[in-house]
Design a protein around this motif. Sequence first.
Motif, PDB file in Angstrom:
ATOM      1  N   THR A  56      -7.511   2.280  -3.997  1.00  0.00           N
ATOM      2  CA  THR A  56      -6.407   1.366  -3.701  1.00  0.00           C
ATOM      3  C   THR A  56      -5.059   1.915  -4.137  1.00  0.00           C
ATOM      4  OG1 THR A  56      -6.664   0.226  -5.821  1.00  0.00           O
ATOM      5  CG2 THR A  56      -7.900  -0.638  -3.955  1.00  0.00           C
ATOM      6  N   TYR A 108      -7.338  -6.697   9.305  1.00  0.00           N
ATOM      7  CA  TYR A 108      -6.051  -6.874   9.960  1.00  0.00           C
ATOM      8  C   TYR A 108      -6.261  -7.632  11.275  1.00  0.00           C
ATOM      9  CZ  TYR A 108      -3.671  -3.562   6.917  1.00  0.00           C
ATOM     10  OH  TYR A 108      -3.116  -2.942   5.830  1.00  0.00           O
ATOM     11  N   PHE A 163       3.256   5.968   7.143  1.00  0.00           N
ATOM     12  CA  PHE A 163       2.204   6.425   8.034  1.00  0.00           C
ATOM     13  C   PHE A 163       2.657   6.259   9.483  1.00  0.00           C
ATOM     14  CE2 PHE A 163      -1.520   6.381   5.146  1.00  0.00           C
ATOM     15  CZ  PHE A 163      -1.006   5.672   4.079  1.00  0.00           C
ATOM     16  N   GLN A 190      -7.971  -8.023   1.558  1.00  0.00           N
ATOM     17  CA  GLN A 190      -8.551  -6.776   1.083  1.00  0.00           C
ATOM     18  C   GLN A 190      -9.596  -7.049   0.014  1.00  0.00           C
ATOM     19  OE1 GLN A 190      -6.262  -4.502  -1.619  1.00  0.00           O
ATOM     20  NE2 GLN A 190      -7.713  -2.815  -1.672  1.00  0.00           N
ATOM     21  N   PHE A 240       3.191  -2.992   9.019  1.00  0.00           N
ATOM     22  CA  PHE A 240       3.365  -2.289  10.283  1.00  0.00           C
ATOM     23  C   PHE A 240       4.648  -2.702  10.992  1.00  0.00           C
ATOM     24  CE2 PHE A 240      -0.483   0.070  11.252  1.00  0.00           C
ATOM     25  CZ  PHE A 240      -1.394  -0.448  10.347  1.00  0.00           C
ATOM     26  N   ASP A 277       3.020   1.721   2.962  1.00  0.00           N
ATOM     27  CA  ASP A 277       2.304   1.125   1.847  1.00  0.00           C
ATOM     28  C   ASP A 277       3.125   1.320   0.582  1.00  0.00           C
ATOM     29  OD1 ASP A 277      -0.456   3.348   0.829  1.00  0.00           O
ATOM     30  OD2 ASP A 277       1.700   3.694   0.915  1.00  0.00           O
ATOM     31  N   LEU A 315      -1.635   4.398  -4.034  1.00  0.00           N
ATOM     32  CA  LEU A 315      -0.668   4.762  -3.010  1.00  0.00           C
ATOM     33  C   LEU A 315      -1.142   5.991  -2.247  1.00  0.00           C
ATOM     34  CD1 LEU A 315       2.202   3.926  -2.098  1.00  0.00           C
ATOM     35  CD2 LEU A 315       3.063   5.718  -3.585  1.00  0.00           C
ATOM     36  N   TYR A 364      -6.469   5.663   5.083  1.00  0.00           N
ATOM     37  CA  TYR A 364      -7.099   4.533   5.744  1.00  0.00           C
ATOM     38  C   TYR A 364      -7.916   5.053   6.908  1.00  0.00           C
ATOM     39  CZ  TYR A 364      -4.994  -0.114   4.776  1.00  0.00           C
ATOM     40  OH  TYR A 364      -4.630  -1.331   4.271  1.00  0.00           O
ATOM     41  N   SER A 394       3.446   1.135  -3.779  1.00  0.00           N
ATOM     42  CA  SER A 394       2.742   1.210  -5.051  1.00  0.00           C
ATOM     43  C   SER A 394       2.605  -0.210  -5.591  1.00  0.00           C
ATOM     44  CB  SER A 394       3.504   2.068  -6.050  1.00  0.00           C
ATOM     45  OG  SER A 394       4.754   1.509  -6.336  1.00  0.00           O
ATOM     46  N   GLY A 423       0.831  -2.301  -4.165  1.00  0.00           N
ATOM     47  CA  GLY A 423       0.512  -3.154  -3.030  1.00  0.00           C
ATOM     48  C   GLY A 423      -0.930  -3.097  -2.628  1.00  0.00           C
ATOM     49  N   TYR A 424      -1.742  -2.443  -3.492  1.00  0.00           N
ATOM     50  CA  TYR A 424      -3.174  -2.322  -3.237  1.00  0.00           C
ATOM     51  C   TYR A 424      -3.458  -1.693  -1.882  1.00  0.00           C
ATOM     52  CZ  TYR A 424      -3.606  -5.223  -7.326  1.00  0.00           C
ATOM     53  OH  TYR A 424      -3.515  -5.715  -8.593  1.00  0.00           O
ATOM     54  N   ASN A 425      -2.532  -0.881  -1.431  1.00  0.00           N
ATOM     55  CA  ASN A 425      -2.767  -0.100  -0.237  1.00  0.00           C
ATOM     56  C   ASN A 425      -2.700  -0.903   1.049  1.00  0.00           C
ATOM     57  OD1 ASN A 425      -3.014   2.649   0.125  1.00  0.00           O
ATOM     58  ND2 ASN A 425      -5.121   2.491   0.775  1.00  0.00           N
ATOM     59  N   LYS A 426      -2.258  -2.150   1.013  1.00  0.00           N
ATOM     60  CA  LYS A 426      -2.130  -2.877   2.272  1.00  0.00           C
ATOM     61  C   LYS A 426      -0.922  -2.298   3.010  1.00  0.00           C
ATOM     62  CE  LYS A 426       0.837  -6.667   0.778  1.00  0.00           C
ATOM     63  NZ  LYS A 426       0.940  -8.114   0.526  1.00  0.00           N
ATOM     64  N   LEU A 427      -1.056  -2.229   4.325  1.00  0.00           N
ATOM     65  CA  LEU A 427      -0.017  -1.621   5.141  1.00  0.00           C
ATOM     66  C   LEU A 427       0.854  -2.674   5.801  1.00  0.00           C
ATOM     67  CD1 LEU A 427      -1.947   1.271   6.944  1.00  0.00           C
ATOM     68  CD2 LEU A 427      -0.430   1.414   4.981  1.00  0.00           C
ATOM     69  N   SER A 458       8.289   4.123  -5.139  1.00  0.00           N
ATOM     70  CA  SER A 458       7.046   4.790  -4.715  1.00  0.00           C
ATOM     71  C   SER A 458       6.486   4.075  -3.498  1.00  0.00           C
ATOM     72  CB  SER A 458       6.008   4.750  -5.835  1.00  0.00           C
ATOM     73  OG  SER A 458       6.393   5.568  -6.896  1.00  0.00           O
ATOM     74  N   TYR A 459       6.371   4.809  -2.435  1.00  0.00           N
ATOM     75  CA  TYR A 459       5.821   4.231  -1.208  1.00  0.00           C
ATOM     76  C   TYR A 459       5.332   5.356  -0.320  1.00  0.00           C
ATOM     77  CZ  TYR A 459      10.610   5.332   0.191  1.00  0.00           C
ATOM     78  OH  TYR A 459      11.815   5.968   0.390  1.00  0.00           O
ATOM     79  N   GLY A 460       4.575   4.986   0.668  1.00  0.00           N
ATOM     80  CA  GLY A 460       4.082   5.963   1.620  1.00  0.00           C
ATOM     81  C   GLY A 460       4.350   5.487   3.028  1.00  0.00           C
ATOM     82  N   TYR A 464       1.143  11.355   7.398  1.00  0.00           N
ATOM     83  CA  TYR A 464       1.519  10.594   6.206  1.00  0.00           C
ATOM     84  C   TYR A 464       2.626  11.325   5.447  1.00  0.00           C
ATOM     85  CZ  TYR A 464       1.286   8.807   1.454  1.00  0.00           C
ATOM     86  OH  TYR A 464       1.614   8.281   0.231  1.00  0.00           O
TER      87      TYR A 464
END
Lengths: 115, 114
Positions: free
Chosen positions: B97, B35, A35, B48, A105, A95, B99, B103, A97, A99-103, A31-33, A50
């Motif tokens: 938070t 960031y 962007f 975060q 890059f 991001d 998936l 943002y 799953s 990962g608390y939504n941290k991206l 599971s990932y996203g 996305y």
Amino acid sequence: AQKITQTQPGMFVQEKEAVTLDCTYDTSDQSYGLFWYKQPSSGEMIFLIYQGSYDEQNATEGRYSLNFQKARKSANLVISASQLGDSAMYFCAMDLSGGYNKLIFGAGTRLAVHP
Amino acid sequence: DSGVTQTPKHLITATGQRVTLRCSPRSGDLSVYWYQQSLDQGLQFLIQYYNGEERAKGNILERFSAQQFPDLHSELNLSSLELGDSALYFCASSEGTGLGFGYTFGSGTRLTVV
């Protein structure tokens, strides 16, 4: 290790033509996203598109589409009918799953649109 | 206007000094992210907060600290500044938070350490 790779430091395209910006990713998560963001010279980060890992169809947003090839772990951005205002840095990000939504890059691709 | 407000937009300070960067998230967003974008490191996640609590930490130096206040605004404190801390610092916010939560980035604070 989770990683985003953008192999094209710079690209140029003629106005009104289409361009593809490459992005490959590395993760063992299911599971990932993914962007894409645009950063013009003014510096702000603008969300473009996305794609979720379980989305069956490729994402589209206006002139932007994401060519998602899960088996190849690639998520290329396609910009159709390029405009002069598309000249900017483009970042692919992921991001995860859990990962608390941290991206995470990639290094970015600088796109120049020529008249 | 993205709805995420960062102040100041530009900051020039000397080595060894301490600065505070401020971020007000978009209305309704509980999560705030910081960031750092530098020429050599690219865009890196620092830290975060979600509804006042620290949720995740990235490559944040010990000289840096952050907090999120009850009104949900956040501050990033950078101390004992070095030349290498010169960078664009972004704040972003999201509703949650999970998936795929969208943002929204602020316009950034450009820090120059001289």
